[in-house]
Each structure stands twice: as structure tokens, then as C-alpha cells.
Scaffold this motif. Structure first.
Motif, PDB file in Angstrom:
ATOM      1  N   TYR A  35      -3.837  -7.248  -3.328  1.00 39.14           N
ATOM      2  CA  TYR A  35      -3.265  -7.769  -3.117  1.00 39.14           C
ATOM      3  C   TYR A  35      -3.014  -8.304  -4.206  1.00 39.14           C
ATOM      4  N   LYS A  36      -2.161  -9.413  -5.446  1.00 38.78           N
ATOM      5  CA  LYS A  36      -2.372  -9.922  -6.523  1.00 38.78           C
ATOM      6  C   LYS A  36      -1.853 -11.848  -5.465  1.00 38.78           C
ATOM      7  N   GLN A  37      -2.644 -12.554  -5.867  1.00 37.49           N
ATOM      8  CA  GLN A  37      -2.837 -13.705  -5.419  1.00 37.49           C
ATOM      9  C   GLN A  37      -3.310 -15.541  -6.813  1.00 37.49           C
ATOM     10  N   ASP A  38      -1.626 -15.338  -7.391  1.00 34.57           N
ATOM     11  CA  ASP A  38      -1.695 -15.536  -7.824  1.00 34.57           C
ATOM     12  C   ASP A  38      -1.686 -17.135  -8.190  1.00 34.57           C
ATOM     13  N   SER A  39      -1.801 -18.148  -9.200  1.00 34.96           N
ATOM     14  CA  SER A  39      -2.925 -19.786  -8.997  1.00 34.96           C
ATOM     15  C   SER A  39      -1.752 -20.781  -7.972  1.00 34.96           C
ATOM     16  N   LYS A  40      -0.384 -20.013  -7.458  1.00 39.17           N
ATOM     17  CA  LYS A  40      -0.002 -21.116  -6.789  1.00 39.17           C
ATOM     18  C   LYS A  40      -0.303 -21.184  -5.346  1.00 39.17           C
ATOM     19  N   LYS A  41      -1.275 -19.850  -4.984  1.00 35.90           N
ATOM     20  CA  LYS A  41      -1.848 -18.915  -3.528  1.00 35.90           C
ATOM     21  C   LYS A  41      -0.291 -18.421  -3.683  1.00 35.90           C
ATOM     22  N   PHE A  42      -0.033 -17.592  -3.791  1.00 44.24           N
ATOM     23  CA  PHE A  42       1.461 -16.965  -3.341  1.00 44.24           C
ATOM     24  C   PHE A  42       0.576 -15.230  -4.245  1.00 44.24           C
ATOM     25  N   LEU A  43       0.485 -15.062  -2.499  1.00 44.04           N
ATOM     26  CA  LEU A  43      -0.117 -12.966  -2.562  1.00 44.04           C
ATOM     27  C   LEU A  43       1.236 -12.316  -2.126  1.00 44.04           C
ATOM     28  N   LYS A  44       0.747 -10.832  -2.910  1.00 44.65           N
ATOM     29  CA  LYS A  44       1.687 -10.346  -3.075  1.00 44.65           C
ATOM     30  C   LYS A  44       1.112  -9.013  -3.084  1.00 44.65           C
ATOM     31  N   ILE A  45       1.276  -8.308  -2.283  1.00 49.27           N
ATOM     32  CA  ILE A  45       1.366  -6.573  -2.738  1.00 49.27           C
ATOM     33  C   ILE A  45       1.540  -5.885  -3.305  1.00 49.27           C
ATOM     34  N   MET A  46       0.473  -5.233  -4.077  1.00 48.74           N
ATOM     35  CA  MET A  46       0.612  -4.258  -5.158  1.00 48.74           C
ATOM     36  C   MET A  46       0.746  -2.656  -5.613  1.00 48.74           C
ATOM     37  N   PHE A  47      -0.677  -2.240  -4.280  1.00 47.75           N
ATOM     38  CA  PHE A  47      -0.670  -1.107  -3.749  1.00 47.75           C
ATOM     39  C   PHE A  47      -1.152  -0.591  -2.104  1.00 47.75           C
ATOM     40  N   SER A  48      -0.539   0.552  -1.789  1.00 47.80           N
ATOM     41  CA  SER A  48      -1.138   0.219  -1.106  1.00 47.80           C
ATOM     42  C   SER A  48      -1.667   1.917  -0.647  1.00 47.80           C
ATOM     43  N   TYR A  49      -2.564   2.385   0.192  1.00 42.03           N
ATOM     44  CA  TYR A  49      -2.851   4.012   0.114  1.00 42.03           C
ATOM     45  C   TYR A  49      -3.217   4.301   1.442  1.00 42.03           C
ATOM     46  N   ASN A  50      -2.676   5.188   1.818  1.00 41.47           N
ATOM     47  CA  ASN A  50      -2.659   5.849   3.302  1.00 41.47           C
ATOM     48  C   ASN A  50      -3.226   6.955   2.904  1.00 41.47           C
ATOM     49  N   ASN A  51      -4.819   7.992   4.093  1.00 42.91           N
ATOM     50  CA  ASN A  51      -5.762   9.146   3.021  1.00 42.91           C
ATOM     51  C   ASN A  51      -5.346   9.684   2.068  1.00 42.91           C
ATOM     52  N   LYS A  52      -6.280   8.561   0.914  1.00 43.97           N
ATOM     53  CA  LYS A  52      -5.932   8.492  -0.331  1.00 43.97           C
ATOM     54  C   LYS A  52      -4.254   9.089  -0.856  1.00 43.97           C
TER      55      LYS A  52
END
Lengths: 112, 110
Positions: free
Chosen positions: A35-52
Motif C-alpha cells: 500500500y502507499k499512504q500519501d501525505s494526506k494519510k490516504f491509503l491505496k493498494i498497489m499490489f497483492s500477491y496470493n501464493n506468490k
């Protein structure tokens, strides 16, 4: 024992450089995330991996490349860093994709 | 795109009072999760409520979910100074993507 760990905790680098952030979980979970959290604390998913396997790949610049050598590790490599990449990056894991997530302490990336 | 919105953005209360935070989301969900984030730390999971549940309790926490209104609320009863943190709701879409709101900053004054 830290459940989800990230290194480094702080990363200061110049524009144009390439850097990596490492993540490890000792929970035996199948799924890991960035996840990336910006300066305004907004949290956004970037990637997810399941079993590689890459499951979620949000609209993230190609300069960001995740790598999962095994189920316990998910690393994030960033090429040609830009000022806008400055943020806090969080790794997380979960037993299954629809379960609660366990977050690492974060890596504060500052690009100058 | 940002899925959830949280209300209020900031809340300041006295120790012992109750704190209520609201969250709205836009699409159908599998479940909704609430997290706490202390300054400079990672998120900590508080409670997960499934789409077929209406209310859930965990200690001093009470979460409600209204899928017809696409909204949820988190109630913290008898707040303590240690509850001071940012609180985020995350809506789990059916594609298994957890989408967070902007968070509510809670300050509990002792």
C-alpha cells in the motif's frame, strides 16, 4: 516477534535513483500486499500477491515492480524515483484475501 | 478511485466520552473492516463485519453496517487517552480489494 516486518524504515534518496523495500511476514499467510499512504494519510493498494501469484495490480507506474520469492516475502523495487513517489509504503499480509490484514510498520520514502 | 469516505475528519473528546465515526462506501462489498493507526505506525485491525451482519462488538468497540445505505459506524465507548489515533474503514470489494477511506483523526483528552 514482529509479524510483518519491513526494511528499511526510512529511505532518503535522490530523483532518478532505484531503490528496493523488503517485506517479510512470519504469520504463515498466503496473501501479501503493498500500500502507499500519501501525505494526506490516504491509503491505496498497489499490489497483492496470493501464493506468490500477482492478483491485484492497480494503476501503478511500470517503475514499480513487486517480487515475491516465496510466500513469506514480498519486495518492492522502484526504478527512476520521482518526487511524487515520496510517501509511506506499507506491506501487509492476510490468511486469505477477504480476511483482516496485518500491516508492517511502514517505510517512509523521501525523494529529493 | 477512492471508495470510502469517513466522517468526521477529526474528532476531539474528553476521556470517558463515547466516540462515533462514520464511513460510507460506493459499491457492493464482501465485508467492511476498521483499523486504527497510531502516529508513525502501521494499521492495526480492529474489527471485521461481513455484509450479512448488521452489528458486531469487540470489547469497547461496536460496529454497525447498513448495506442499504452503504454505510458503517464505529463506536468507541468510555474512551481513553490511548485511543487517540486515526481510524480507517476499509471496504472489501468482491474482487478482494480493500479500499480505504481518508480516515478520522480521534483525539481523546485526559
Amino acid at each position: 516477534d514482529t509479524a510483518v516486518s519491513q526494511t528499511p524504515k526510512y529511505l532518503v534518496t535522490q530523483m532518478g535513483n532505484d531503490k528496493s523495500i523488503k517485506c517479510e511476514q512470519n504469520l504463515g499467510h498466503d496473501t501479501m500486499y503493498w500500500y502507499k499512504q500519501d501525505s494526506k494519510k490516504f491509503l491505496k493498494i498497489m499490489f497483492s500477491y496470493n501464493n506468490k501469484e500477482l492478483i491485484i495490480n492497480e494503476t501503478v507506474p511500470n517503475r514499480f515492480s513487486p517480487k515475491s520469492p516465496d510466500k513469506a516475502h514480498l519486495n518492492l523495487h522502484i526504478n527512476s524515483l520521482e518526487l511524487g513517489d515520496s510517501a509511506v509504503y506499507f506491506c501487509a499480509s492476510s490468511r486469505r484475501m477477504d480476511y483482516e490484514q496485518y500491516f508492517g510498520p511502514g517505510t517512509r520514502l523521501t525523494v529529493t | 478511485s477512492q471508495q470510502g469516505e469517513e466522517d468526521p475528519q477529526a474528532l476531539s473528546i474528553q476521556e470517558g466520552e463515547n466516540a462515533t465515526m462514520n464511513c460510507s462506501y460506493k459499491t457492493s462489498i464482501n465485508n467492511l473492516q476498521w483499523y486504527r493507526q497510531n502516529s508513525g505506525r502501521g494499521l492495526v485491525h480492529l474489527i471485521l463485519i461481513r455484509s450479512n451482519e448488521r452489528e458486531k462488538h469487540s470489547g469497547r468497540l461496536r460496529v454497525t453496517l447498513d448495506t442499504s445505505k452503504k454505510s458503517s459506524s464505529l463506536l468507541i465507548t468510555a474512551s481513553r487517552a490511548a485511543d487517540t489515533a486515526s481510524y480507517f474503514c476499509g471496504s472489501m470489494e468482491y474482487g478482494n480489494k480493500l479500499v480505504f477511506g481518508a480516515g478520522t483523526i480521534l483525539r481523546v483528552k485526559s
